[in-house]
Design a protein around this motif. Structure first.
Motif, mmCIF file in Angstrom:
data_model
loop_
_atom_site.group_PDB
_atom_site.id
_atom_site.type_symbol
_atom_site.label_atom_id
_atom_site.label_comp_id
_atom_site.label_asym_id
_atom_site.label_seq_id
_atom_site.Cartn_x
_atom_site.Cartn_y
_atom_site.Cartn_z
ATOM 1 N N PRO A 610 0.819 -1.214 0.000
ATOM 2 C CA PRO A 610 0.000 0.000 0.000
ATOM 3 C C PRO A 610 0.854 1.265 0.000
ATOM 4 O O PRO A 610 1.917 1.322 0.634
ATOM 5 N N VAL A 611 0.386 2.265 -0.720
ATOM 6 C CA VAL A 611 1.009 3.596 -0.761
ATOM 7 C C VAL A 611 -0.042 4.602 -0.305
ATOM 8 O O VAL A 611 -1.162 4.604 -0.819
ATOM 9 N N ARG A 612 0.318 5.465 0.655
ATOM 10 C CA ARG A 612 -0.617 6.444 1.176
ATOM 11 C C ARG A 612 0.047 7.812 1.317
ATOM 12 O O ARG A 612 1.211 7.902 1.721
ATOM 13 N N CYS A 613 -0.687 8.854 0.984
ATOM 14 C CA CYS A 613 -0.255 10.198 1.372
ATOM 15 C C CYS A 613 -0.338 10.280 2.889
ATOM 16 O O CYS A 613 -1.277 9.764 3.500
ATOM 17 N N SER A 614 0.642 10.914 3.524
ATOM 18 C CA SER A 614 0.869 10.668 4.948
ATOM 19 C C SER A 614 0.789 11.910 5.813
ATOM 20 O O SER A 614 1.128 13.012 5.390
#
Length: 682
Positions: A610-614
């Motif tokens: 998963p890739v998420r803006c953090s």
């Protein structure tokens, strides 16, 4: 305007010679241990001493990289490494771990300290914190724009160092755990396996969407010098002498405002060309690239021409010659700008000259090729008789003799005074009968109603503080962001000021800059500080921490060796944040307009990351491990005071279930990993 230092990599002695001969002002190199490029050739203590003598003889500074995280058992060995660096007389050390900084200041205070890019310094307060701790230079993160570099440098109390050429890590340096958790080879320990160059595709295509092109910002060198940056750093200790010479030569020309051969530089090494996306603010899909067969062929073809760049030594050290002639003979004195003076003589007066001999003498004495010297001036000594005639060979011999003596004088070892280390006594953190349970959430809506009964503390990003009811604030610790690019530091400072007296239990720091930002708060250390040994832990306590998270790369016995006198914490559950990035891997397939801040990368085994803006801040992303770490039924083996449940991807019902399992000490109900707690890293 102070000159901008051109700092070149030296992974071995041949690369060192190439860097110096092609004109580097300074080199950085590693010993065979505690170097962030462990697989480079590196230097034994004896080779380091030779390297320092060689460089100092030519006016080149030497910085030694002791820039890995350390474990408790390694502290005596790193103390010996500090002593070896001091004995060699190197100019200073580049460090990541506060334990190395503490040992260097304690043992050899003459050694200058540079804060490694592994310390994730990317803000003004980070540079100021390094200055507060006695560092002489802040090596800035590679993700900064020119405007951000200029702003930090203008107000920094210490010089800054900036990467201008070479490989780009996808993750912010010091905040990458991908190699450690996927293969047991820690980038923080100098053994990164480079998994970001492997297939991690944002579209399932098998592409390498974590692979950035090499950076090249040589056209910005005049602007960096005008901004007051102290050092322009070339990455590449794992590359070749030819690569180093090409990069140094191009830097020298660019800094002088001269054209340089961009095609030759690209042939020396590139990944489908270069990028300056971070410096120019063009952070998009054009930054990504891989090393192709065509790139490799271009490098092979360019090698013969590149070797010419360091075939002969570049004269760089000015020397003034003084000639004295009399009835007793001829004497030649040489002086350099460092106060060294040497003298050579020939007995017997020279024959009378039939014509002015000075043009021939000047020509003979100025032939310094093959040495690091150039003759700045030749004068007659006061009271000297006019020089007569000597064969050219005798003038040449006088010149060779004084320059050999001068080089030997300049190369003479100049060790730093060094005291014996005072190391912490071996410690063993007791395993408490039951750890306190803390839970961290990415967003307030993830929190189940049961969290207040099950957890002693709740951690939320400070951007979520508004969501906490006033009657719950005394149980909430506000987490500060690991990255504060752009206006992130100002935003964080404003939020800290806003919530300072609102009843929160404290703040969790994830970057050393926050030691300054959060003064007056109760401060806890997050995993972003990379605390791995008792001496570093003690330093953080001295700097104000009331508790700290131990880096999840530690094994349980390594955790047990850290007893700082304040509570320690470790992950008992969580999808490990493997990468913290400013460039977005999803930009390989779409821009931000086509994204909801969520995506995934598929590796070569079909696993989806998963890739998420953090963290509530713009322009920062996190890549997570798809398999969570879990220690619920083994909490009794964890030598820490507090077990952390680190929620990122979960919704509230799932978080409630995990907290239930942890509270019961029950086995996990799905796929999980024990992380590195039992197997450790290389």
């Amino acid at each position: 305007m102070a000159p901008l230092e051109i700092l070149a990599p030296a992974g071995n002695e041949e690369m060192l010679r190439a860097a110096v001969f092609s004109g580097a002002d300074a080199v950085y190199l590693g010993l065979t241990a505690f170097s962030a490029r462990r697989s480079a050739g590196n230097f034994t203590p004896e080779a380091l001493a030779r390297a320092v003598s060689f460089c100092h003889g030519r006016g080149v500074r030497v910085w030694v990289t002791l820039n890995t995280t350390l474990y408790a058992a390694e502290l005596p060995e790193v103390a010996r490494a500090v002593a070896d660096v001091a004995a060699a007389g190197a100019d200073g050390v580049i460090v990541q771990d506060l334990a190395v900084a503490a040992l260097a200041k304690q043992m050899a205070p003459g050694l200058a300290l540079r804060g490694s890019t592994q310390m994730s310094v990317h803000t003004l307060e980070g540079a100021k914190q390094l200055a507060d701790m006695g560092f002489s230079c802040a090596i800035l993160a590679r993700e900064l724009s020119l405007a951000e570099i200029e702003a930090i440098t203008a107000a920094s109390p210490i010089p800054t160092e900036v990467f201008v050429h070479g490989a780009l890590c996808m993750s912010v340096s010091g905040q990458c755990y991908l190699s450690a958790f996927l293969g047991g080879r820690s980038g923080n320990r100098g053994s990164c396996a480079g998994p970001c160059r492997l297939p991690f595709a944002a579209d399932g295509s098998g592409a390498a969407h974590l692979s950035l092109k090499d950076m090249s910002a040589l056209d910005a060198l005049p602007r960096l010098q005008a901004a007051g940056v102290g050092s322009a750093k070339i990455e590449g200790r794992l590359r070749t002498p030819e690569y180093v010479a090409a990069a140094v030569d191009a830097c020298r020309r660019a800094l002088a405002g001269e054209p340089y051969d961009k095609a030759r530089l690209e042939a020396a090494f590139s990944r489908s060309g270069f990028t300056d996306g971070y410096l120019t603010g063009r952070i998009d899909g054009r930054m990504f690239g891989v090393r192709t067969a065509e790139d490799s062929a271009a490098t092979k073809a360019a090698l013969p021409a590149l070797r010419e760049l360091f075939r002969r030594e570049m004269p760089r050290v000015p020397v003034d010659l003084v000639l004295a002639c009399g009835a007793d003979g001829v004497a030649l004195t040489a002086r350099d700008d460092d106060g060294h003076t040497v003298r050579a003589s020939r007995p017997g007066a020279p024959e009378p000259a039939q014509k002015d001999p000075m043009p021939g003498i000047e020509k003979a004495l100025s032939r310094t090729g093959g040495t690091p010297f150039f003759v700045r001036g030749l004068t007659l000594a006061e009271g000297s008789e006019a020089p007569g005639y000597l064969p050219a060979g005798e003038w040449n011999e006088l010149r060779r003799t004084v320059l050999e003596q001068l080089l030997a004088r300049r190369e003479a070892p100049r060790p730093w005074p060094c005291a014996a280390p005072v190391l912490p006594a071996p410690q063993k953190h007791p395993i408490p009968p039951r750890q306190a349970l803390w839970a961290r959430f990415e967003r307030a809506e993830q929190m189940p109603a049961t969290v207040w009964a099950r957890c002693a503390r709740v951690i939320l990003p400070i951007a979520q503080a508004e969501q906490v009811p006033p009657d719950k604030r005394s149980a909430v610790i506000l987490e500060l962001p690991r990255a504060m690019f752009g206006d992130g530091e100002e935003q964080t400072a404003r939020l800290l000021a806003r919530w300072k007296d609102a009843g929160f239990a404290g703040v969790l720091l994830q970057n050393i800059a926050q030691l300054r930002l959060a003064k007056g708060w109760t401060m806890y250390g997050g995993f972003g500080l990379n605390i791995t040994n008792p001496l570093a832990a003690a330093e953080y306590v001295r700097l104000g921490l009331s508790g700290m998270t131990l880096l999840p790369e530690l094994t349980l016995p390594q955790m047990a060796a850290i007893e700082p006198g304040v509570p320690t914490m470790a992950f008992a559950y969580g999808h490990m944040p493997l990468m913290l990035t400013r460039a977005c891997p999803l930009h390989n397939v779409h821009n931000c307009a086509g994204c909801n801040g969520q995506g995934e990368l598929t590796d070569r085994k079909g696993r989806k990351f998963p890739v998420r803006c953090s963290g509530g801040l713009r322009g920062v992303r996190t890549v997570y491990n798809p398999v969570p770490l879990y220690m619920g039924e083994r909490l009794g083996e964890m030598p820490v005071n507090t077990a952390l449940a680190w929620f990122t991807l979960e919704d509230a019902p799932r978080a409630a279930r995990v907290l239930e399992l942890l509270a019961a000490g029950a086995p996990f109900d799905g796929e999980f990993t024990r992380g590195l707690y039992y197997k450790g890293t290389n």
